[in-house]
Every structure is written in C-alpha cells, then in structure tokens.
Motif scaffolding. Structure first.
Motif, PDB file in Angstrom:
ATOM      1  N   GLU A  23      11.471  58.187  71.801  1.00 29.30           N
ATOM      2  CA  GLU A  23      10.758  58.629  70.593  1.00 29.30           C
ATOM      3  C   GLU A  23      11.501  58.242  69.313  1.00 29.30           C
ATOM      4  N   GLU A  24      12.778  57.918  69.450  1.00 25.95           N
ATOM      5  CA  GLU A  24      13.594  57.586  68.282  1.00 25.95           C
ATOM      6  C   GLU A  24      13.923  56.092  68.273  1.00 25.95           C
ATOM      7  N   PRO A  25      14.126  55.507  67.082  1.00 29.82           N
ATOM      8  CA  PRO A  25      14.503  54.082  67.030  1.00 29.82           C
ATOM      9  C   PRO A  25      15.827  53.849  67.756  1.00 29.82           C
ATOM     10  N   PHE A  26      15.853  52.842  68.610  1.00 30.51           N
ATOM     11  CA  PHE A  26      17.085  52.556  69.349  1.00 30.51           C
ATOM     12  C   PHE A  26      18.009  51.620  68.589  1.00 30.51           C
ATOM     13  N   ILE A  27      17.504  51.049  67.498  1.00 31.01           N
ATOM     14  CA  ILE A  27      18.333  50.220  66.633  1.00 31.01           C
ATOM     15  C   ILE A  27      17.794  50.299  65.216  1.00 31.01           C
ATOM     16  N   GLU A  28      18.681  50.480  64.258  1.00 31.49           N
ATOM     17  CA  GLU A  28      18.264  50.552  62.861  1.00 31.49           C
ATOM     18  C   GLU A  28      18.052  49.145  62.311  1.00 31.49           C
ATOM     19  N   LYS A  29      16.998  48.996  61.522  1.00 32.83           N
ATOM     20  CA  LYS A  29      16.749  47.692  60.907  1.00 32.83           C
ATOM     21  C   LYS A  29      17.873  47.388  59.921  1.00 32.83           C
ATOM     22  N   PRO A  30      18.491  46.217  60.030  1.00 34.25           N
ATOM     23  CA  PRO A  30      19.639  45.925  59.158  1.00 34.25           C
ATOM     24  C   PRO A  30      19.229  45.753  57.702  1.00 34.25           C
ATOM     25  N   GLU A  31      20.152  46.064  56.816  1.00 37.10           N
ATOM     26  CA  GLU A  31      19.917  45.842  55.388  1.00 37.10           C
ATOM     27  C   GLU A  31      20.138  44.368  55.079  1.00 37.10           C
ATOM     28  N   ILE A  32      19.203  43.797  54.345  1.00 34.93           N
ATOM     29  CA  ILE A  32      19.344  42.388  53.989  1.00 34.93           C
ATOM     30  C   ILE A  32      20.235  42.244  52.758  1.00 34.93           C
ATOM     31  N   ILE A  33      20.805  41.063  52.601  1.00 32.12           N
ATOM     32  CA  ILE A  33      21.686  40.789  51.460  1.00 32.12           C
ATOM     33  C   ILE A  33      20.820  40.677  50.205  1.00 32.12           C
ATOM     34  N   PRO A  34      21.176  41.380  49.131  1.00 29.03           N
ATOM     35  CA  PRO A  34      20.340  41.312  47.922  1.00 29.03           C
ATOM     36  C   PRO A  34      20.418  39.954  47.236  1.00 29.03           C
ATOM     37  N   ILE A  35      19.331  39.603  46.562  1.00 32.90           N
ATOM     38  CA  ILE A  35      19.287  38.363  45.781  1.00 32.90           C
ATOM     39  C   ILE A  35      20.183  38.517  44.545  1.00 32.90           C
ATOM     40  N   PRO A  36      20.952  37.477  44.174  1.00 35.84           N
ATOM     41  CA  PRO A  36      21.800  37.574  42.972  1.00 35.84           C
ATOM     42  C   PRO A  36      20.995  37.929  41.725  1.00 35.84           C
ATOM     43  N   GLN A  82      21.232  30.317  49.933  1.00 35.26           N
ATOM     44  CA  GLN A  82      22.192  30.739  50.959  1.00 35.26           C
ATOM     45  C   GLN A  82      21.873  32.154  51.456  1.00 35.26           C
ATOM     46  N   VAL A  83      21.530  33.041  50.518  1.00 32.19           N
ATOM     47  CA  VAL A  83      21.196  34.422  50.883  1.00 32.19           C
ATOM     48  C   VAL A  83      19.945  34.462  51.749  1.00 32.19           C
ATOM     49  N   ILE A  84      18.944  33.659  51.394  1.00 31.95           N
ATOM     50  CA  ILE A  84      17.699  33.617  52.167  1.00 31.95           C
ATOM     51  C   ILE A  84      17.972  33.176  53.603  1.00 31.95           C
ATOM     52  N   GLU A  85      18.816  32.150  53.770  1.00 32.00           N
ATOM     53  CA  GLU A  85      19.150  31.659  55.107  1.00 32.00           C
ATOM     54  C   GLU A  85      19.901  32.718  55.916  1.00 32.00           C
ATOM     55  N   LYS A  86      20.849  33.403  55.262  1.00 32.73           N
ATOM     56  CA  LYS A  86      21.608  34.451  55.954  1.00 32.73           C
ATOM     57  C   LYS A  86      20.692  35.602  56.366  1.00 32.73           C
ATOM     58  N   ASN A  87      19.773  35.983  55.471  1.00 30.57           N
ATOM     59  CA  ASN A  87      18.835  37.075  55.787  1.00 30.57           C
ATOM     60  C   ASN A  87      17.898  36.697  56.936  1.00 30.57           C
ATOM     61  N   LYS A  88      17.516  35.428  56.994  1.00 32.36           N
ATOM     62  CA  LYS A  88      16.675  34.969  58.103  1.00 32.36           C
ATOM     63  C   LYS A  88      17.403  35.151  59.432  1.00 32.36           C
ATOM     64  N   LYS A  89      18.691  34.801  59.459  1.00 32.20           N
ATOM     65  CA  LYS A  89      19.486  34.933  60.682  1.00 32.20           C
ATOM     66  C   LYS A  89      19.658  36.401  61.072  1.00 32.20           C
ATOM     67  N   LEU A 127      17.655  38.987  60.307  1.00 31.61           N
ATOM     68  CA  LEU A 127      16.388  39.548  60.780  1.00 31.61           C
ATOM     69  C   LEU A 127      15.982  38.960  62.127  1.00 31.61           C
ATOM     70  N   LYS A 128      16.320  37.685  62.354  1.00 34.13           N
ATOM     71  CA  LYS A 128      16.002  37.070  63.644  1.00 34.13           C
ATOM     72  C   LYS A 128      16.807  37.737  64.767  1.00 34.13           C
ATOM     73  N   SER A 129      18.080  38.006  64.508  1.00 27.58           N
ATOM     74  CA  SER A 129      18.910  38.685  65.511  1.00 27.58           C
ATOM     75  C   SER A 129      18.356  40.071  65.818  1.00 27.58           C
ATOM     76  N   TYR A 130      17.905  40.763  64.762  1.00 31.77           N
ATOM     77  CA  TYR A 130      17.317  42.097  64.940  1.00 31.77           C
ATOM     78  C   TYR A 130      16.029  42.016  65.763  1.00 31.77           C
ATOM     79  N   ASP A 131      15.141  41.093  65.407  1.00 28.41           N
ATOM     80  CA  ASP A 131      13.862  40.954  66.128  1.00 28.41           C
ATOM     81  C   ASP A 131      14.090  40.559  67.587  1.00 28.41           C
ATOM     82  N   ASP A 132      15.050  39.654  67.811  1.00 26.47           N
ATOM     83  CA  ASP A 132      15.335  39.214  69.184  1.00 26.47           C
ATOM     84  C   ASP A 132      15.849  40.374  70.032  1.00 26.47           C
ATOM     85  N   LEU A 133      16.773  41.151  69.486  1.00 24.31           N
ATOM     86  CA  LEU A 133      17.333  42.286  70.220  1.00 24.31           C
ATOM     87  C   LEU A 133      16.270  43.351  70.474  1.00 24.31           C
ATOM     88  N   ASN A 134      15.426  43.569  69.489  1.00 22.27           N
ATOM     89  CA  ASN A 134      14.330  44.528  69.624  1.00 22.27           C
ATOM     90  C   ASN A 134      13.393  44.124  70.762  1.00 22.27           C
TER      91      ASN A 134
END
Length: 225
Positions: free
Chosen positions: A71-84, A167-174, A176-183
C-alpha cells in the motif's frame, strides 16, 4: 538519580504457511519486532526463487518493501537537478554609458599620439627617453579603452547557461530512467513471485495468551495494476 534506560521492544514470533509451485505446504517461522519486518524477512527468503536472483542492495530492499507493504511506495521518486537560474537581462543604460566612454577614449588617441623618434638619430639617449615616455602614454590610453564588452560578456554567460541546462537535462534523464527501470523491475518481480508462491496463512504468536492470531496476507493488486 540514575536515568532509567528505555526497554527495547520484545521480538515477536510469526508464522507463514505457503506453497511453492503448488507443491506441498511449507511453514516458516520468523522473529521480528512487527508484522512488516516479518514479511520483509519472508520476502528476503523468496529472492532465491526469482528467475534472476542476483539483486543488488537497492533492488532487494525495493522488492522486500513492495512485498511486505504494497500500500506504500517502495521507492521514493528522486529529486531532479534544478535548472540554472536565468541570466539577468542586460542594462541598456549601462551599455550606453560604456559605449560613450569607449568612444571618448578613442577620440583622444590622435591628440595624444606623437611621432615615434628614431633611436639611431642624433641625441639618441634623449630619443630613447622620449620613446619610453611615449610608450607609457600609449599604455595608459590603451588601458582607458580596455573595457569589457557587455554584449559579448552577456552572450558568453548565456551560452554557458545553455550548456549547463543541456548537461542538467541529460543527468535528469538518466536519474528518471534509473527510477523507472527499478520501479518496473520490482513490479515484475512481485508478479513473478506471486505466480510461484501462494501464502495461505500469516500468523502472529501472543505468548501471554499462548495463541496464534491471523494477520492479513499482503494484497499486491495495487502494485500489479
């Protein structure tokens, strides 16, 4: 007066009845502080039944959490790196003042410029002294005209920010992809273990009454939907 130390909670005995691949029923006993921890221990023992049981620490923890408490989330969605932060807009008034100063400094150059003497002519010593003085004059004039071009500087800062954003966009993609894959992998593992293992009873032992009490078996439908 000595401070009383808090007593640690007692371990509780739990029992799980289950079948593996519709084989004969099996009983497993676990000592834990609560039912959730007991189910985590059971889930840990079930990892070896997965088709790919070589889980890293994070994958194993997600699997145990998803199994024991669906009933509870088994993994918290990671915080993305903010845009400069955006580059402040250029101040047009300041640009005009700088351009005017540059223009005035350039206009003075012909007036202060003198003919460079020939060091090999007569009175060469005086000529060399005059040459040094004139070089100092030229250096001072150049310093007056050496002002930072605000337009070029703003363009450089803007380009640097665009590069940082990419660079931030590319890092955030990685991330979120790791999070989605693990989920997704965790959900597939829960689905796989539920096909092989059927829990018929989950019991808690109360030593004061010497009785086993039924507990709810986890319902993973919310995860698998």
């Amino acid at each position: 007066m000595k401070k009383k130390t808090e007593r640690e909670p007692d371990l509780i005995e739990f029992k799980i009845h289950y079948t593996l691949d519709d084989d004969l029923p099996v009983e497993k006993y676990f000592m834990a502080f609560n039912s959730n921890e007991a189910l985590k221990s059971f889930a840990q023992s079930c990892i070896k039944f997965l088709s790919n049981s070589n889980l890293n620490e994070l994958e194993a923890e997600c699997f145990k959490s998803a199994y024991s408490n669906p009933e509870e989330p088994f993994i918290e969605k990671p915080e993305i790196i903010p845009i400069p932060d955006p580059i402040p807009p250029m101040d047009e008034t300041e640009i005009q003042l700088i351009e005017e100063k540059k223009k005035k400094a350039i206009e003075k150059m012909p007036e202060e410029k003198t003919v460079m003497p020939d060091p090999f002519a007569e009175n060469s010593d005086d000529s060399l002294n005059n040459t040094n003085e004139e070089l100092e004059i030229f250096t001072q004039i150049n310093k007056q005209t050496e002002t930072v071009d605000p337009i070029a500087e703003h363009s450089i800062l803007t380009a640097e920010r665009e590069n940082e954003i990419n660079q931030v966009i590319e890092k955030n993609k990685k991330i979120l992809k790791s999070y989605d894959d693990l989920n997704a992998k965790t959900k597939l593992r829960i689905q796989e273990i539920n096909k092989r293992i059927h829990v018929s009873e989950f019991l808690e032992y109360f030593k004061w009454s010497d009785k086993w009490t039924d507990l709810d078996v986890p319902n993973h439908s919310t995860i698998l939907d």
